[in-house]
Design a protein around this motif. Sequence first.
Motif, PDB file in Angstrom:
ATOM      1  N   ARG A 192       0.994  -1.229  -0.036  1.00  9.20           N
ATOM      2  CA  ARG A 192      -0.246  -0.041  -0.060  1.00  9.20           C
ATOM      3  C   ARG A 192       0.889   0.989   0.077  1.00  9.20           C
ATOM      4  O   ARG A 192       0.489   2.160   0.361  1.00  9.20           O
ATOM      5  CB  ARG A 192      -0.931   0.176   1.082  1.00  9.20           C
ATOM      6  CG  ARG A 192      -1.873  -1.014   1.168  1.00  9.20           C
ATOM      7  CD  ARG A 192      -2.812  -1.093   2.255  1.00  9.20           C
ATOM      8  NE  ARG A 192      -2.239  -1.319   3.527  1.00  9.20           N
ATOM      9  CZ  ARG A 192      -1.670  -2.553   4.126  1.00  9.20           C
ATOM     10  NH1 ARG A 192      -2.004  -3.594   3.349  1.00  9.20           N
ATOM     11  NH2 ARG A 192      -1.195  -2.651   5.176  1.00  9.20           N
ATOM     12  N   THR A 193       2.201   1.201  -0.305  1.00  7.00           N
ATOM     13  CA  THR A 193       3.120   2.342  -0.511  1.00  7.00           C
ATOM     14  C   THR A 193       3.596   2.402  -1.768  1.00  7.00           C
ATOM     15  O   THR A 193       3.896   1.399  -2.467  1.00  7.00           O
ATOM     16  CB  THR A 193       4.256   2.067   0.662  1.00  7.00           C
ATOM     17  OG1 THR A 193       3.762   1.807   1.864  1.00  7.00           O
ATOM     18  CG2 THR A 193       5.137   3.195   0.736  1.00  7.00           C
ATOM     19  N   ALA A 194       3.905   3.641  -2.292  1.00  4.19           N
ATOM     20  CA  ALA A 194       4.339   3.872  -3.569  1.00  4.19           C
ATOM     21  C   ALA A 194       5.707   3.297  -3.692  1.00  4.19           C
ATOM     22  O   ALA A 194       6.623   3.164  -2.947  1.00  4.19           O
ATOM     23  CB  ALA A 194       4.516   5.596  -3.721  1.00  4.19           C
ATOM     24  N   ALA A 195       5.884   2.544  -4.944  1.00  2.00           N
ATOM     25  CA  ALA A 195       7.210   1.880  -5.178  1.00  2.00           C
ATOM     26  C   ALA A 195       8.364   2.671  -4.877  1.00  2.00           C
ATOM     27  O   ALA A 195       9.390   1.900  -4.322  1.00  2.00           O
ATOM     28  CB  ALA A 195       6.959   1.329  -6.689  1.00  2.00           C
ATOM     29  N   PRO A 196       8.362   3.878  -5.295  1.00  2.75           N
ATOM     30  CA  PRO A 196       9.932   4.568  -5.155  1.00  2.75           C
ATOM     31  C   PRO A 196      10.202   4.723  -3.482  1.00  2.75           C
ATOM     32  O   PRO A 196      11.343   4.499  -3.041  1.00  2.75           O
ATOM     33  CB  PRO A 196       9.760   6.002  -5.687  1.00  2.75           C
ATOM     34  CG  PRO A 196       8.800   5.734  -6.799  1.00  2.75           C
ATOM     35  CD  PRO A 196       7.795   4.715  -6.230  1.00  2.75           C
ATOM     36  N   ILE A 197       9.138   4.622  -2.694  1.00  6.41           N
ATOM     37  CA  ILE A 197       9.431   4.986  -1.297  1.00  6.41           C
ATOM     38  C   ILE A 197       9.876   3.529  -0.866  1.00  6.41           C
ATOM     39  O   ILE A 197      10.747   3.282   0.130  1.00  6.41           O
ATOM     40  CB  ILE A 197       8.061   5.384  -0.593  1.00  6.41           C
ATOM     41  CG1 ILE A 197       7.709   6.604  -0.724  1.00  6.41           C
ATOM     42  CG2 ILE A 197       8.283   5.133   1.023  1.00  6.41           C
ATOM     43  CD1 ILE A 197       6.487   7.291  -0.148  1.00  6.41           C
ATOM     44  N   VAL A 198       9.107   2.561  -1.222  1.00 11.87           N
ATOM     45  CA  VAL A 198       9.537   1.042  -0.775  1.00 11.87           C
ATOM     46  C   VAL A 198      10.875   0.937  -1.124  1.00 11.87           C
ATOM     47  O   VAL A 198      11.792   0.327  -0.498  1.00 11.87           O
ATOM     48  CB  VAL A 198       8.416  -0.013  -1.280  1.00 11.87           C
ATOM     49  CG1 VAL A 198       8.925  -1.409  -1.012  1.00 11.87           C
ATOM     50  CG2 VAL A 198       7.321   0.357  -0.810  1.00 11.87           C
TER      51      VAL A 198
END
Length: 221
Positions: A192-198
Amino acid sequence: MNIVFVLFDNVTQLDFSGPVQFLSRLPGAKTHVVNKDGKAVSTDCGFAIVPTGSFAECPQADIICVPGGHGVRQAIADAAIVNFVREQATAATWVTSVCTGSFILGAAGLLHGKRATTHWAYTQLLPLFGATHEEARVVRDGNLVTAGGVTSGIDFALELIAMAQGEDVARTIQLALEYDPAPPFDGGHPSRTAAPIVSGLRDRVYHSAAADMEVAINAIL
Protein backbone atom coordinates in the motif's frame (compact mmCIF):
# COMPACT_ATOMS: atom_id res chain seq x y z
CA MET A 1 -2.07 -14.80 34.73
CA ASN A 2 1.68 -14.28 34.30
CA ILE A 3 2.59 -12.32 31.17
CA VAL A 4 6.33 -12.45 30.49
CA PHE A 5 8.17 -10.12 28.11
CA VAL A 6 11.72 -11.09 27.18
CA LEU A 7 14.11 -8.17 26.66
CA PHE A 8 17.65 -7.88 25.28
CA ASP A 9 19.94 -5.03 24.27
CA ASN A 10 18.99 -3.00 21.19
CA VAL A 11 15.35 -4.02 21.37
CA THR A 12 12.73 -2.04 19.43
CA GLN A 13 10.89 -0.43 22.29
CA LEU A 14 7.48 -0.19 20.59
CA ASP A 15 7.56 -3.94 19.87
CA PHE A 16 7.46 -4.24 23.66
CA SER A 17 5.72 -1.12 24.92
CA GLY A 18 2.75 -1.39 22.55
CA PRO A 19 1.59 -4.86 23.57
CA VAL A 20 2.55 -4.49 27.23
CA GLN A 21 0.33 -1.42 27.53
CA PHE A 22 -2.64 -3.49 26.37
CA LEU A 23 -1.88 -6.91 27.84
CA SER A 24 -1.17 -5.45 31.27
CA ARG A 25 -4.85 -4.41 31.37
CA LEU A 26 -6.03 -8.03 31.25
CA PRO A 27 -8.05 -8.79 34.41
CA GLY A 28 -5.90 -10.82 36.77
CA ALA A 29 -2.70 -10.22 34.81
CA LYS A 30 0.72 -9.78 36.37
CA THR A 31 3.38 -8.46 34.01
CA HIS A 32 7.00 -9.60 34.21
CA VAL A 33 9.59 -7.81 32.10
CA VAL A 34 12.78 -9.85 32.27
CA ASN A 35 16.24 -10.23 30.83
CA LYS A 36 19.34 -12.23 31.72
CA ASP A 37 20.49 -10.21 34.71
CA GLY A 38 17.69 -7.78 35.55
CA LYS A 39 19.82 -4.80 34.53
CA ALA A 40 18.72 -2.03 32.17
CA VAL A 41 18.63 -2.86 28.47
CA SER A 42 19.24 -0.44 25.62
CA THR A 43 16.55 0.34 23.06
CA ASP A 44 16.75 1.55 19.47
CA CYS A 45 15.43 4.96 20.59
CA GLY A 46 18.38 6.02 22.69
CA PHE A 47 16.97 5.28 26.13
CA ALA A 48 16.99 2.23 28.40
CA ILE A 49 14.31 0.04 29.94
CA VAL A 50 14.71 -1.37 33.45
CA PRO A 51 13.25 -4.89 33.69
CA THR A 52 11.22 -6.07 36.67
CA GLY A 53 13.64 -8.94 37.17
CA SER A 54 15.96 -11.54 35.72
CA PHE A 55 15.32 -14.88 34.05
CA ALA A 56 16.16 -16.64 37.32
CA GLU A 57 13.46 -14.68 39.18
CA CYS A 58 10.74 -15.17 36.56
CA PRO A 59 7.74 -17.43 37.24
CA GLN A 60 6.24 -19.70 34.62
CA ALA A 61 4.56 -17.67 31.92
CA ASP A 62 0.97 -18.09 30.84
CA ILE A 63 1.79 -15.73 27.97
CA ILE A 64 5.37 -15.26 26.80
CA CYS A 65 6.08 -12.48 24.32
CA VAL A 66 9.37 -11.82 22.52
CA PRO A 67 9.79 -8.43 20.83
CA GLY A 68 12.22 -7.74 18.00
CA GLY A 69 14.87 -5.23 17.05
CA HIS A 70 18.36 -5.14 15.62
CA GLY A 71 19.55 -6.81 18.82
CA VAL A 72 17.88 -10.03 17.66
CA ARG A 73 21.04 -10.80 15.66
CA GLN A 74 22.95 -11.17 18.90
CA ALA A 75 20.07 -12.60 20.93
CA ILE A 76 19.58 -15.67 18.72
CA ALA A 77 23.17 -16.70 19.50
CA ASP A 78 22.78 -16.13 23.25
CA ALA A 79 22.15 -19.49 24.91
CA ALA A 80 20.70 -17.91 28.05
CA ILE A 81 18.00 -16.08 26.07
CA VAL A 82 17.18 -18.93 23.71
CA ASN A 83 17.08 -21.56 26.48
CA PHE A 84 14.86 -19.37 28.66
CA VAL A 85 12.36 -18.89 25.83
CA ARG A 86 12.40 -22.59 24.98
CA GLU A 87 11.85 -23.68 28.59
CA GLN A 88 9.11 -21.14 29.25
CA ALA A 89 7.33 -22.10 26.03
CA THR A 90 6.93 -25.72 27.10
CA ALA A 91 4.25 -24.85 29.66
CA ALA A 92 2.99 -21.47 28.40
CA THR A 93 -0.59 -21.19 27.20
CA TRP A 94 0.43 -18.71 24.50
CA VAL A 95 3.84 -18.36 22.84
CA THR A 96 4.11 -15.06 20.98
CA SER A 97 6.40 -12.62 19.23
CA VAL A 98 6.36 -9.20 17.63
CA CYS A 99 8.39 -8.26 14.56
CA THR A 100 11.77 -10.04 14.34
CA GLY A 101 11.25 -11.50 17.79
CA SER A 102 9.92 -14.44 15.78
CA PHE A 103 13.53 -15.36 14.98
CA ILE A 104 14.25 -15.88 18.67
CA LEU A 105 11.30 -18.26 18.74
CA GLY A 106 12.84 -19.90 15.68
CA ALA A 107 16.22 -20.24 17.40
CA ALA A 108 14.41 -21.98 20.25
CA GLY A 109 12.93 -24.48 17.79
CA LEU A 110 9.38 -23.18 18.12
CA LEU A 111 8.62 -22.26 14.49
CA HIS A 112 9.29 -25.55 12.73
CA GLY A 113 6.26 -26.61 10.73
CA LYS A 114 4.33 -23.51 11.79
CA ARG A 115 2.70 -20.62 9.97
CA ALA A 116 4.15 -17.32 11.14
CA THR A 117 4.93 -13.73 10.25
CA THR A 118 7.47 -11.05 11.06
CA HIS A 119 8.42 -7.57 9.81
CA TRP A 120 7.76 -7.36 6.04
CA ALA A 121 11.44 -6.85 5.22
CA TYR A 122 12.44 -10.17 6.82
CA THR A 123 9.61 -12.56 5.92
CA GLN A 124 11.79 -14.40 3.40
CA LEU A 125 13.96 -15.62 6.29
CA LEU A 126 11.20 -17.49 8.14
CA PRO A 127 11.72 -20.71 6.11
CA LEU A 128 15.26 -20.92 7.53
CA PHE A 129 13.55 -21.97 10.77
CA GLY A 130 11.13 -24.33 9.03
CA ALA A 131 8.23 -21.88 9.15
CA THR A 132 5.82 -20.90 6.40
CA HIS A 133 5.21 -17.18 6.01
CA GLU A 134 1.56 -16.15 6.04
CA GLU A 135 0.75 -12.68 4.76
CA ALA A 136 -1.15 -11.16 7.68
CA ARG A 137 -0.61 -8.61 10.41
CA VAL A 138 -1.21 -11.28 13.07
CA VAL A 139 -0.86 -15.02 12.48
CA ARG A 140 -2.06 -17.75 14.84
CA ASP A 141 -1.03 -21.39 14.52
CA GLY A 142 -2.18 -23.35 17.57
CA ASN A 143 -0.86 -21.56 20.64
CA LEU A 144 1.77 -19.74 18.58
CA VAL A 145 0.86 -16.14 17.73
CA THR A 146 3.25 -13.98 15.73
CA ALA A 147 2.84 -10.34 14.74
CA GLY A 148 4.32 -8.33 11.89
CA GLY A 149 6.46 -5.26 12.32
CA VAL A 150 6.45 -2.95 15.32
CA THR A 151 2.94 -1.42 15.48
CA SER A 152 1.43 -4.81 14.64
CA GLY A 153 2.10 -5.59 18.29
CA ILE A 154 -0.94 -3.56 19.33
CA ASP A 155 -3.25 -5.46 16.98
CA PHE A 156 -1.68 -8.70 18.17
CA ALA A 157 -2.32 -7.77 21.81
CA LEU A 158 -5.99 -7.09 21.17
CA GLU A 159 -6.45 -10.33 19.24
CA LEU A 160 -4.73 -12.25 22.02
CA ILE A 161 -6.88 -10.57 24.68
CA ALA A 162 -9.99 -11.62 22.74
CA MET A 163 -8.70 -15.20 22.49
CA ALA A 164 -7.81 -15.33 26.17
CA GLN A 165 -10.77 -13.53 27.78
CA GLY A 166 -13.30 -12.71 25.09
CA GLU A 167 -14.05 -9.97 22.61
CA ASP A 168 -15.89 -7.74 25.10
CA VAL A 169 -12.77 -7.53 27.27
CA ALA A 170 -10.66 -6.70 24.21
CA ARG A 171 -13.10 -4.04 23.06
CA THR A 172 -13.19 -2.50 26.52
CA ILE A 173 -9.40 -2.24 26.69
CA GLN A 174 -9.29 -0.87 23.14
CA LEU A 175 -11.74 1.85 24.17
CA ALA A 176 -9.94 2.62 27.43
CA LEU A 177 -6.69 3.19 25.52
CA GLU A 178 -8.47 4.98 22.65
CA TYR A 179 -6.96 2.77 20.00
CA ASP A 180 -8.77 4.21 17.00
CA PRO A 181 -6.06 4.45 14.35
CA ALA A 182 -6.56 6.85 11.47
CA PRO A 183 -3.13 7.30 9.90
CA PRO A 184 -2.58 10.47 7.88
CA PHE A 185 -1.17 8.50 4.94
CA ASP A 186 -2.22 5.38 3.09
CA GLY A 187 0.75 3.10 3.60
CA GLY A 188 2.70 1.28 6.25
CA HIS A 189 3.05 -1.89 4.19
CA PRO A 190 4.79 -2.34 0.81
CA SER A 191 1.51 -3.40 -0.80
CA ARG A 192 0.00 0.00 0.00
CA THR A 193 3.02 2.27 -0.41
CA ALA A 194 4.40 3.93 -3.54
CA ALA A 195 7.09 1.80 -5.16
CA PRO A 196 9.83 4.50 -5.04
CA ILE A 197 9.36 4.82 -1.26
CA VAL A 198 9.52 1.04 -0.80
CA SER A 199 12.62 0.63 -2.96
CA GLY A 200 14.33 3.62 -1.39
CA LEU A 201 13.80 2.28 2.12
CA ARG A 202 14.97 -1.18 1.11
CA ASP A 203 18.12 0.25 -0.46
CA ARG A 204 18.94 2.49 2.51
CA VAL A 205 18.08 0.11 5.33
CA TYR A 206 16.56 -3.27 4.77
CA HIS A 207 18.69 -4.95 2.10
CA SER A 208 21.70 -4.82 4.39
CA ALA A 209 19.70 -5.38 7.59
CA ALA A 210 18.06 -8.53 6.20
CA ALA A 211 21.39 -9.77 4.86
CA ASP A 212 22.97 -9.29 8.28
CA MET A 213 20.08 -11.14 9.91
CA GLU A 214 20.43 -14.01 7.45
CA VAL A 215 24.13 -14.33 8.28
CA ALA A 216 23.31 -14.39 12.00
CA ILE A 217 20.63 -17.05 11.52
CA ASN A 218 22.82 -19.27 9.37
CA ALA A 219 25.55 -19.05 12.00
CA ILE A 220 23.35 -20.84 14.56
CA LEU A 221 21.78 -23.44 12.28
